[in-house]
Write an enzyme that holds these catalytic residues in place. Structure first.
Site, PDB file in Angstrom:
ATOM      1  N   ASN A  59      -3.641  -9.387 -12.914  1.00  0.00           N
ATOM      2  CA  ASN A  59      -2.200  -9.461 -12.638  1.00  0.00           C
ATOM      3  C   ASN A  59      -1.379  -8.929 -13.800  1.00  0.00           C
ATOM      4  O   ASN A  59      -0.357  -8.253 -13.610  1.00  0.00           O
ATOM      5  CB  ASN A  59      -1.795 -10.913 -12.356  1.00  0.00           C
ATOM      6  CG  ASN A  59      -2.292 -11.417 -11.019  1.00  0.00           C
ATOM      7  OD1 ASN A  59      -2.785 -10.654 -10.194  1.00  0.00           O
ATOM      8  ND2 ASN A  59      -2.182 -12.714 -10.803  1.00  0.00           N
ATOM      9  N   ARG A 389      -3.320  -2.283   3.964  1.00  0.00           N
ATOM     10  CA  ARG A 389      -4.552  -2.427   3.183  1.00  0.00           C
ATOM     11  C   ARG A 389      -5.634  -2.882   4.160  1.00  0.00           C
ATOM     12  O   ARG A 389      -5.505  -3.930   4.781  1.00  0.00           O
ATOM     13  CB  ARG A 389      -4.393  -3.464   2.069  1.00  0.00           C
ATOM     14  CG  ARG A 389      -3.274  -3.166   1.080  1.00  0.00           C
ATOM     15  CD  ARG A 389      -3.320  -4.146  -0.092  1.00  0.00           C
ATOM     16  NE  ARG A 389      -2.080  -4.183  -0.814  1.00  0.00           N
ATOM     17  CZ  ARG A 389      -1.712  -3.302  -1.748  1.00  0.00           C
ATOM     18  NH1 ARG A 389      -2.529  -2.311  -2.039  1.00  0.00           N
ATOM     19  NH2 ARG A 389      -0.560  -3.410  -2.378  1.00  0.00           N
ATOM     20  N   ARG A 419       0.378   0.364  -2.931  1.00  0.00           N
ATOM     21  CA  ARG A 419       0.094   0.515  -4.364  1.00  0.00           C
ATOM     22  C   ARG A 419      -1.345   0.139  -4.710  1.00  0.00           C
ATOM     23  O   ARG A 419      -1.835  -0.914  -4.335  1.00  0.00           O
ATOM     24  CB  ARG A 419       1.072  -0.336  -5.173  1.00  0.00           C
ATOM     25  CG  ARG A 419       0.960  -0.122  -6.684  1.00  0.00           C
ATOM     26  CD  ARG A 419       2.004  -0.916  -7.419  1.00  0.00           C
ATOM     27  NE  ARG A 419       3.332  -0.398  -7.204  1.00  0.00           N
ATOM     28  CZ  ARG A 419       4.403  -1.156  -6.938  1.00  0.00           C
ATOM     29  NH1 ARG A 419       4.268  -2.452  -6.815  1.00  0.00           N
ATOM     30  NH2 ARG A 419       5.590  -0.605  -6.782  1.00  0.00           N
ATOM     31  N   HIS A 449       5.100  -1.659   6.141  1.00  0.00           N
ATOM     32  CA  HIS A 449       4.442  -2.869   5.675  1.00  0.00           C
ATOM     33  C   HIS A 449       4.189  -3.842   6.817  1.00  0.00           C
ATOM     34  O   HIS A 449       3.526  -4.863   6.632  1.00  0.00           O
ATOM     35  CB  HIS A 449       5.318  -3.522   4.595  1.00  0.00           C
ATOM     36  CG  HIS A 449       4.651  -4.597   3.810  1.00  0.00           C
ATOM     37  ND1 HIS A 449       5.017  -5.925   3.894  1.00  0.00           N
ATOM     38  CD2 HIS A 449       3.631  -4.553   2.922  1.00  0.00           C
ATOM     39  CE1 HIS A 449       4.266  -6.647   3.087  1.00  0.00           C
ATOM     40  NE2 HIS A 449       3.407  -5.849   2.490  1.00  0.00           N
ATOM     41  N   TYR A 482      -6.979 -15.237   1.724  1.00  0.00           N
ATOM     42  CA  TYR A 482      -5.526 -15.366   1.839  1.00  0.00           C
ATOM     43  C   TYR A 482      -5.181 -16.263   3.025  1.00  0.00           C
ATOM     44  O   TYR A 482      -5.846 -16.214   4.063  1.00  0.00           O
ATOM     45  CB  TYR A 482      -4.864 -14.007   2.079  1.00  0.00           C
ATOM     46  CG  TYR A 482      -4.945 -12.997   0.967  1.00  0.00           C
ATOM     47  CD1 TYR A 482      -5.747 -13.199  -0.154  1.00  0.00           C
ATOM     48  CD2 TYR A 482      -4.213 -11.816   1.040  1.00  0.00           C
ATOM     49  CE1 TYR A 482      -5.808 -12.257  -1.170  1.00  0.00           C
ATOM     50  CE2 TYR A 482      -4.267 -10.873   0.029  1.00  0.00           C
ATOM     51  CZ  TYR A 482      -5.076 -11.090  -1.071  1.00  0.00           C
ATOM     52  OH  TYR A 482      -5.146 -10.149  -2.074  1.00  0.00           O
ATOM     53  N   ARG A 578       5.431 -18.695  -3.483  1.00  0.00           N
ATOM     54  CA  ARG A 578       4.219 -18.621  -4.294  1.00  0.00           C
ATOM     55  C   ARG A 578       4.454 -17.936  -5.638  1.00  0.00           C
ATOM     56  O   ARG A 578       4.024 -18.402  -6.681  1.00  0.00           O
ATOM     57  CB  ARG A 578       3.122 -17.861  -3.535  1.00  0.00           C
ATOM     58  CG  ARG A 578       1.797 -17.802  -4.264  1.00  0.00           C
ATOM     59  CD  ARG A 578       0.917 -16.699  -3.711  1.00  0.00           C
ATOM     60  NE  ARG A 578       1.321 -15.386  -4.192  1.00  0.00           N
ATOM     61  CZ  ARG A 578       1.234 -14.276  -3.489  1.00  0.00           C
ATOM     62  NH1 ARG A 578       0.794 -14.305  -2.256  1.00  0.00           N
ATOM     63  NH2 ARG A 578       1.607 -13.119  -4.009  1.00  0.00           N
ATOM     64  N   HIS A 606      -0.200 -16.570   1.387  1.00  0.00           N
ATOM     65  CA  HIS A 606       0.332 -15.250   1.724  1.00  0.00           C
ATOM     66  C   HIS A 606       1.203 -15.252   2.971  1.00  0.00           C
ATOM     67  O   HIS A 606       1.937 -14.293   3.220  1.00  0.00           O
ATOM     68  CB  HIS A 606      -0.846 -14.280   1.905  1.00  0.00           C
ATOM     69  CG  HIS A 606      -0.472 -12.842   1.968  1.00  0.00           C
ATOM     70  ND1 HIS A 606      -0.475 -12.123   3.141  1.00  0.00           N
ATOM     71  CD2 HIS A 606      -0.092 -11.982   0.999  1.00  0.00           C
ATOM     72  CE1 HIS A 606      -0.106 -10.873   2.894  1.00  0.00           C
ATOM     73  NE2 HIS A 606       0.135 -10.766   1.610  1.00  0.00           N
TER      74      HIS A 606
END
Length: 702
Positions: A59, A389, A419, A449, A482, A578, A606
């Site tokens: 991160n 993703r 990304r 997205h 997630y 979160r 998530h």
């Protein structure tokens, strides 16, 4: 009992004042302190703690590659304008460094003083070179000579060997030498770059080290035997370093003919973009540090000293290599909804009623099975899906290809600019195109997205649409890590809305009017603000008013202002955020009715869920979008309602009420921007994620 609304004078307070907002960047750093707390928690299984330490390192890499890199870029060119918090870019960079230094210090203290000794006590030894036995030293030297030395290309630094290009986030050694080469030139300094082909951690065989698991970082191996790379020279010192570079791609979509080709070309240079951070060992001399800083065109403020491996992120590899179930979270088996599992025809089930999936407690296999049936069903005419993703090994891609080869009209919207997944998505797009799938890259200037799939099926004399919508990606591995909400539905209005959105994405469609879905960048932002304002009006009218939302991040200033106004009017607001939250809760006269908590646990929280009391007729939406400026203004996002009252109540109970009751994994945000961990006090301990594991999956097992 609900408190009385604030006075008119309080309601008229300036809600855009900078002191009412936290810094987005500093809030992102605070999230990593909460993750690091998991690595320090003795109640967490030991190898899981090691994994959390690695997550913090990863991160932090991304934080510097993106957030700090862009801030430094705009600061350098004088184009940085303060955010809602009003902090000038220079001051913000200084505050980021101070807090990042705290994080790095805690990170390495956790490694040196806590995790390494505890791992060794469990027979998992990460060996520094000072503690190698004679036999280990002999084996490691042989390994170095056979596997490492042949692929090294040491580079002496002199007028004809200038400082080389160093790839982003790679391990390197600066080596101080004494002696002369074959040409009579005196050597002083050299660099050793560790090729990416070399493993960053080496497992020492049991026959060499005895019982247990023994590992050595590649950096330790290089330090120990780097003299073998410089015969005839005396090595006076070797010092590890690692540089982090700007990884934000700068493709101007409106100025290119082919986005995939332009991104591919841009990716070639990403590894050598402008440096933003230099990591060095704590023992690195000032002279070496100065040389590195000058060659990378950095400042002293960009240097971070590490009391251990500069690539501590690689410690996470040990988690995957060591088979010790007793040191990991107990395994569990995700549940498959009974109706889906019992029926061979998934369409029959969904046609009768909506199906809710709560991952990871419920299996992603239900989505895979639905697509598998669609690929093989002769009555299915078309499949449309978004992929943001997907992962390298997802079965969904094979099924989409199978569907195309079976004569279905298959359209896939792939977001090439996801990304750090750009290369994988370009490969995925190429593979699908070669199989006859129609691939589109979304809309110029807006990332796609949204997570959605639409299946068109002929049933008798009509066409029927079946939809899957989700808060998370179509990524099977992540569906076990997630928490996300998925909905399978044959609702005609939702199907029609999805049809319109896919048409808009694949063509040059006009603005569309939707009946059920909220659609960014068009209606989602306006609808969220309108629903907050409706609660505000209800509170002012003396009606019960409440907002509960679960998000990954919150930073959109106008939404925050609307929440402040709602709080002033008497609306009770509970937010589960979160990650980064720039709203300040608990400010007198502004936000004392707003409570913000963050859940950091076994699974990455998530799912995005918005709930509004609506004067006794509550509305609940699940969404792909956080309440962030980019999600609400610059992305294609979808929020979908849970129309079945039973399922809506289930989502409320499992994602909202459940997390609000957590008193072991929850962190409470104070108005100063710092978090304190919730404690049970006189109440029984309650872990929200474990409660759902027990409820939906049954007993876990070692």
């Amino acid at each position: 009992m609900r408190r009385a609304p604030s006075s008119p004078s309080t309601e008229s307070a300036e809600l855009r004042a900078p002191e009412l907002f936290l810094s987005r960047e500093l809030a992102a750093l605070e999230f990593n302190f909460r993750v690091l707390a998991m690595a320090r928690d003795p109640n967490v299984p030991l190898l899981e703690r090691l994994r959390y330490l690695s997550i913090v390192a990863n991160n932090l890499d991304e934080f510097f590659e993106v957030r700090v890199a862009m801030l430094k870029h705009h600061h350098h060119f004088g184009s940085a304008s303060p955010g809602p918090d009003g902090i000038p870019s220079g001051e913000l960079l200084a505050r980021i460094r101070a807090r990042a230094l705290d994080l790095v210090a805690e990170q390495y203290a956790t490694w040196q003083e806590d995790l390494s000794p505890r791992l060794e006590a469990e027979g998992i030894c990460i060996l520094p070179r000072q503690r190698w036995s004679k036999r280990q030293h002999q084996w490691l030297r042989g390994y170095f000579e056979k596997e490492v030395l042949p692929v090294l290309s040491p580079l002496g630094l002199d007028p004809v060997h200038p400082f080389p290009r160093i790839l982003n986030k790679t391990l390197n050694l600066a080596v101080v030498l004494k002696g002369r080469d074959a040409f009579g030139h005196e050597g002083h300094m050299a660099l050793v770059r560790a090729p990416r082909s070399l493993p960053r951690i080496i497992r020492v065989p049991a026959e060499v080290s005895g019982p247990g698991e023994h590992f050595v970082f590649l950096a330790e191996l290089l330090h120990a035997f780097v003299d073998l790379a410089f015969p005839g020279f005396k090595v006076l010192g070797s010092h590890q370093f690692r540089v982090t570079r700007n990884s934000e791609l700068m493709v101007e979509e409106a100025e290119v003919d082919n986005l995939a080709r332009a991104l591919s070309e841009e990716l070639l240079g990403r590894g050598y973009a402008r440096p933003v951070r230099l990591q060095i060992g704590t023992d690195c001399p000032k002279s070496i540090t100065r040389m590195l800083v000058e060659n990378f065109d950095l400042e002293e403020a960009d240097v971070y000293r590490c009391d251990g491996p500069v690539n501590i992120i690689r410690a996470g590899l040990i988690y995957d290599w060591v088979d010790r179930p007793d040191l990991k979270f107990p395994r569990f088996t995700p549940r498959v909804p009974a109706a889906i599992e019992a029926s061979r025809n998934k369409f029959d089930v969904i046609a009768q009623r909506d199906v809710l999936l709560h991952h990871p407690y419920e299996s992603f296999s239900a989505v895979v099975d639905l697509l598998r049936q669609a690929a093989q069903d002769t009555q299915v005419l078309a499949i449309k899906q978004t992929l943001y993703r997907a992962g390298e090994d997802t079965p969904l891609v094979d099924l989409l290809i199978e569907a195309a080869r079976n004569g279905k009209d298959v359209t896939v919207v792939i977001e090439l600019r996801a990304r750090f997944d750009e290369e994988a998505n370009i490969r995925l797009a190429t593979r699908l195109q070669e199989a006859g799938v129609q691939v589109v890259y979304g809309v110029v200037g807006f990332k796609t997205h949204a997570k959605m799939m639409l299946i068109v099926r002929r049933e008798g004399d009509r066409l029927r649409r079946y939809a899957h919508l989700s808060t998370g990606n179509y990524h099977q591995a992540n569906s076990r890590l997630y928490t996300d909400i998925g909905l399978m539905t044959a609702n005609e209005e939702i199907g029609e809305d999805l049809h319109k959105i896919f048409q808009q994405l694949s063509g040059l469609g006009p603005t569309i009017s939707l009946k059920r879905l909220l659609h960014s960048p068009f209606t989602l932002y306006k609808s969220v603000v309108a629903k907050i304002e409706r609660e505000t009006d209800n509170a002012r009218a003396g009606k019960p008013a409440r907002i509960v939302a679960k998000l990954n991040a919150l930073n959109e200033s106008h939404v925050i202002e609307a929440l402040y106004r709602a709080s002033q009017a008497g609306v009770e607001i509970d937010l589960v955020v979160r990650g980064a939250c720039t709203l300040r809760p608990g400010l007198p006269g502004v936000s004392e009715r707003i409570h913000v908590r963050s859940i950091v646990g076994r699974f990455l929280e998530h799912s995005r869920v918005y709930w509004f009391a609506n004067d006794g007729q509550p509305e609940l939406y699940c969404a792909s979008a956080d309440w962030m400026e980019r999600n609400l203004m610059r992305r294609i996002e979808v929020a979908f309602p849970i129309l079945d009252p039973v399922l809506a109540q289930r989502v409320f109970d499992e994602t909202l009420a459940n997390t609000l009751a957590d008193n072991t994994q929850a962190w409470l945000l104070g108005s100063n921007g710092r978090y304190t961990r919730a404690t049970p006090g006189e109440q029984p301990p309650y872990n929200a994620q474990q409660s759902l594991l027990d409820k939906l999956c049954g007993p876990t097992r070692p």
